[in-house]
Scaffold this motif. Sequence first.
Motif, PDB file in Angstrom:
ATOM      1  N   TYR A  46      -3.084   4.289   2.660  1.00 27.76           N
ATOM      2  CA  TYR A  46      -1.796   4.286   1.620  1.00 27.76           C
ATOM      3  C   TYR A  46      -1.998   2.666   0.964  1.00 27.76           C
ATOM      4  O   TYR A  46      -1.454   2.677  -0.167  1.00 27.76           O
ATOM      5  N   VAL A  47      -2.308   1.648   1.719  1.00 27.99           N
ATOM      6  CA  VAL A  47      -2.285   0.437   1.041  1.00 27.99           C
ATOM      7  C   VAL A  47      -3.676   0.086   0.125  1.00 27.99           C
ATOM      8  O   VAL A  47      -3.628  -1.084  -0.099  1.00 27.99           O
ATOM      9  N   GLN A  48      -4.491   1.044   0.099  1.00 26.44           N
ATOM     10  CA  GLN A  48      -5.688   0.780  -0.712  1.00 26.44           C
ATOM     11  C   GLN A  48      -5.339   0.247  -1.973  1.00 26.44           C
ATOM     12  O   GLN A  48      -5.982  -0.663  -2.503  1.00 26.44           O
ATOM     13  N   PHE A  49      -4.343   0.758  -2.864  1.00 21.84           N
ATOM     14  CA  PHE A  49      -3.867   0.355  -3.974  1.00 21.84           C
ATOM     15  C   PHE A  49      -2.602  -0.477  -4.048  1.00 21.84           C
ATOM     16  O   PHE A  49      -1.833  -0.183  -4.950  1.00 21.84           O
ATOM     17  N   ALA A  50      -2.652  -1.351  -3.065  1.00 15.50           N
ATOM     18  CA  ALA A  50      -1.278  -2.067  -3.022  1.00 15.50           C
ATOM     19  C   ALA A  50      -0.983  -2.783  -3.954  1.00 15.50           C
ATOM     20  O   ALA A  50       0.318  -2.910  -4.336  1.00 15.50           O
ATOM     21  N   ARG A  98       0.998  -0.002  -6.156  1.00 15.87           N
ATOM     22  CA  ARG A  98       1.963   0.595  -5.231  1.00 15.87           C
ATOM     23  C   ARG A  98       3.212  -0.147  -4.851  1.00 15.87           C
ATOM     24  O   ARG A  98       4.389   0.243  -5.002  1.00 15.87           O
ATOM     25  N   ASP A  99       2.858  -1.643  -4.902  1.00 18.18           N
ATOM     26  CA  ASP A  99       3.934  -2.694  -4.500  1.00 18.18           C
ATOM     27  C   ASP A  99       4.521  -3.030  -5.654  1.00 18.18           C
ATOM     28  O   ASP A  99       5.981  -3.100  -5.518  1.00 18.18           O
ATOM     29  N   ARG A 100       4.142  -3.282  -6.908  1.00  9.64           N
ATOM     30  CA  ARG A 100       4.924  -3.457  -8.042  1.00  9.64           C
ATOM     31  C   ARG A 100       6.268  -2.807  -8.337  1.00  9.64           C
ATOM     32  O   ARG A 100       7.134  -3.443  -8.455  1.00  9.64           O
ATOM     33  N   PRO A 101       6.187  -1.319  -8.275  1.00  8.67           N
ATOM     34  CA  PRO A 101       7.655  -0.882  -8.589  1.00  8.67           C
ATOM     35  C   PRO A 101       8.642  -1.278  -7.432  1.00  8.67           C
ATOM     36  O   PRO A 101       9.850  -1.253  -7.815  1.00  8.67           O
ATOM     37  N   CYS A 117       9.730   3.139   4.954  1.00 12.93           N
ATOM     38  CA  CYS A 117       9.215   1.978   4.857  1.00 12.93           C
ATOM     39  C   CYS A 117       7.760   1.702   4.802  1.00 12.93           C
ATOM     40  O   CYS A 117       7.011   0.839   4.555  1.00 12.93           O
ATOM     41  N   GLY A 118       7.128   3.079   5.455  1.00 16.58           N
ATOM     42  CA  GLY A 118       5.697   2.786   5.339  1.00 16.58           C
ATOM     43  C   GLY A 118       5.023   1.955   6.302  1.00 16.58           C
ATOM     44  O   GLY A 118       5.699   1.727   7.422  1.00 16.58           O
ATOM     45  N   PRO A 119       4.022   1.322   6.075  1.00 21.63           N
ATOM     46  CA  PRO A 119       3.419   0.279   7.014  1.00 21.63           C
ATOM     47  C   PRO A 119       4.151  -0.856   7.138  1.00 21.63           C
ATOM     48  O   PRO A 119       3.578  -1.914   8.048  1.00 21.63           O
ATOM     49  N   GLY A 120       5.040  -1.229   6.297  1.00 22.35           N
ATOM     50  CA  GLY A 120       6.034  -2.518   6.553  1.00 22.35           C
ATOM     51  C   GLY A 120       5.879  -3.601   5.616  1.00 22.35           C
ATOM     52  O   GLY A 120       6.812  -4.443   5.605  1.00 22.35           O
ATOM     53  N   PRO A 121       4.722  -3.859   4.959  1.00 22.82           N
ATOM     54  CA  PRO A 121       4.755  -5.268   4.555  1.00 22.82           C
ATOM     55  C   PRO A 121       5.818  -5.499   3.176  1.00 22.82           C
ATOM     56  O   PRO A 121       6.256  -6.519   3.074  1.00 22.82           O
ATOM     57  N   LEU A 122       6.331  -4.455   2.625  1.00 21.81           N
ATOM     58  CA  LEU A 122       7.309  -4.686   1.786  1.00 21.81           C
ATOM     59  C   LEU A 122       8.791  -4.950   2.482  1.00 21.81           C
ATOM     60  O   LEU A 122       9.509  -5.565   1.807  1.00 21.81           O
ATOM     61  N   ILE A 141      -4.922   0.298 -14.326  1.00 22.96           N
ATOM     62  CA  ILE A 141      -6.072   0.430 -14.577  1.00 22.96           C
ATOM     63  C   ILE A 141      -6.741   0.526 -13.290  1.00 22.96           C
ATOM     64  O   ILE A 141      -6.749  -0.375 -12.551  1.00 22.96           O
ATOM     65  N   LEU A 142      -7.688   1.616 -12.895  1.00 22.83           N
ATOM     66  CA  LEU A 142      -8.231   1.863 -11.567  1.00 22.83           C
ATOM     67  C   LEU A 142     -10.016   1.851 -11.670  1.00 22.83           C
ATOM     68  O   LEU A 142     -10.335   2.170 -12.726  1.00 22.83           O
ATOM     69  N   SER A 143     -10.488   1.084 -10.843  1.00 19.44           N
ATOM     70  CA  SER A 143     -12.019   0.931 -10.877  1.00 19.44           C
ATOM     71  C   SER A 143     -12.644   1.814  -9.946  1.00 19.44           C
ATOM     72  O   SER A 143     -12.061   2.386  -8.947  1.00 19.44           O
ATOM     73  N   GLY A 144     -13.964   2.038 -10.021  1.00 18.06           N
ATOM     74  CA  GLY A 144     -14.884   2.702  -8.828  1.00 18.06           C
ATOM     75  C   GLY A 144     -15.068   4.071  -9.363  1.00 18.06           C
ATOM     76  O   GLY A 144     -14.652   4.505 -10.424  1.00 18.06           O
ATOM     77  N   THR A 145     -15.701   4.753  -8.408  1.00 18.97           N
ATOM     78  CA  THR A 145     -16.004   6.122  -8.626  1.00 18.97           C
ATOM     79  C   THR A 145     -14.755   6.998  -8.098  1.00 18.97           C
ATOM     80  O   THR A 145     -14.333   6.853  -7.082  1.00 18.97           O
ATOM     81  N   ASP A 146     -14.515   7.903  -8.776  1.00 21.20           N
ATOM     82  CA  ASP A 146     -13.354   8.955  -8.483  1.00 21.20           C
ATOM     83  C   ASP A 146     -12.212   8.404  -8.206  1.00 21.20           C
ATOM     84  O   ASP A 146     -11.502   8.451  -7.103  1.00 21.20           O
ATOM     85  N   PRO A 147     -11.680   7.398  -8.759  1.00 18.27           N
ATOM     86  CA  PRO A 147     -10.463   6.495  -8.363  1.00 18.27           C
ATOM     87  C   PRO A 147      -9.094   7.507  -8.365  1.00 18.27           C
ATOM     88  O   PRO A 147      -8.373   7.140  -7.493  1.00 18.27           O
ATOM     89  N   ILE A 148      -8.951   8.321  -9.244  1.00 20.14           N
ATOM     90  CA  ILE A 148      -8.006   9.196  -9.046  1.00 20.14           C
ATOM     91  C   ILE A 148      -7.665  10.084  -7.761  1.00 20.14           C
ATOM     92  O   ILE A 148      -6.702  10.067  -7.107  1.00 20.14           O
ATOM     93  N   LEU A 149      -9.101  10.587  -7.290  1.00 22.10           N
ATOM     94  CA  LEU A 149      -9.264  11.116  -6.212  1.00 22.10           C
ATOM     95  C   LEU A 149      -8.903  10.223  -4.997  1.00 22.10           C
ATOM     96  O   LEU A 149      -8.198  10.516  -3.966  1.00 22.10           O
ATOM     97  N   GLU A 150      -9.281   8.838  -5.093  1.00 20.49           N
ATOM     98  CA  GLU A 150      -8.842   7.948  -4.011  1.00 20.49           C
ATOM     99  C   GLU A 150      -7.398   7.673  -4.035  1.00 20.49           C
ATOM    100  O   GLU A 150      -6.924   7.609  -3.060  1.00 20.49           O
ATOM    101  N   TRP A 151      -6.773   7.519  -5.201  1.00 19.36           N
ATOM    102  CA  TRP A 151      -5.643   7.452  -5.193  1.00 19.36           C
ATOM    103  C   TRP A 151      -4.439   8.380  -4.427  1.00 19.36           C
ATOM    104  O   TRP A 151      -3.726   8.212  -3.648  1.00 19.36           O
TER     105      TRP A 151
END
Length: 262
Positions: free
Chosen positions: A8-12, A15-18, A39-44, A193-203
């Motif tokens: 979940y926090v891979q694209f923190a 995901r955090d900006r909103p 709250c999810g894993p809590g950092p926010l 802007i996402l980087s890497g291979t299959d970034p939408i799938l990773e998201w």
Amino acid sequence: MKWDPNKYVQFADHRDRPFYDLTARITAATPQLVVDLGCGPGPLTHSLAERWPDARVTGLDSSEEMIEQARAKQHAANLSFAVADASAWMPAPETDVLVSNAMLQWIPEHRQLIAKWLGELAPGAWFAAQVPGNFGSPSHTLMRQLANSERWAPQLAGVLRHDDAVGEPADYLKILLAAGFESDVWETTYGQILSGTDPILEWVRGTALRPVLARLSDKDAAEFEADYARLVAQAYPAFADARGGSLTLFPFRRIFMVGRKR
């Protein structure tokens, strides 16, 4: 359905900006009780405890995995976490700030729930929520089409929510106004802007794809993901950056609502 806090926090950053754009509109000075619902894993949630050090801040989530990780990283004395089912939860009357970030879309009846929560909050209390508004985007429509295809419908029929999973900004504005709240409702499309291979799938592995993965065997899940990756690669074509790396533009619409009870 189990959640993977690390995925979940891979694209923190994205995901955090909103969350910060949402909570920046809350101008409560000295709240006594602040609740982060979903709250999810809590950092926010930690950021809320730091912002209001004299308040009791509680993070609630239905996922035991998320709460376990949140508690493991807890460091603020005014902060606590607990497992709670938002569909059956109601705010205590002394709640001064109720925040819900990217959670309500998982609850079909969330619009009725919001109205009930607003009715329980005392005059002067704040409500702030954000939901993704991209259920009509290719990332979601292609997933639903694939799940409903001849190959996958026997296993996945009815698993994914449709494009009415959330309302439009006007829907939420009317709910807030009817409950006697001074209201601010808006939408933003982030040019991610996402980087890497299959970034939408990773998201989507961290969020929207979770119900599919929960239903399929590991072998079938890998096949579904491969099919999905091919479809979204066509819908979101990659392009090269200045260094020759692969980038993908993933526009992401979000709907925000903030209000203070008169």
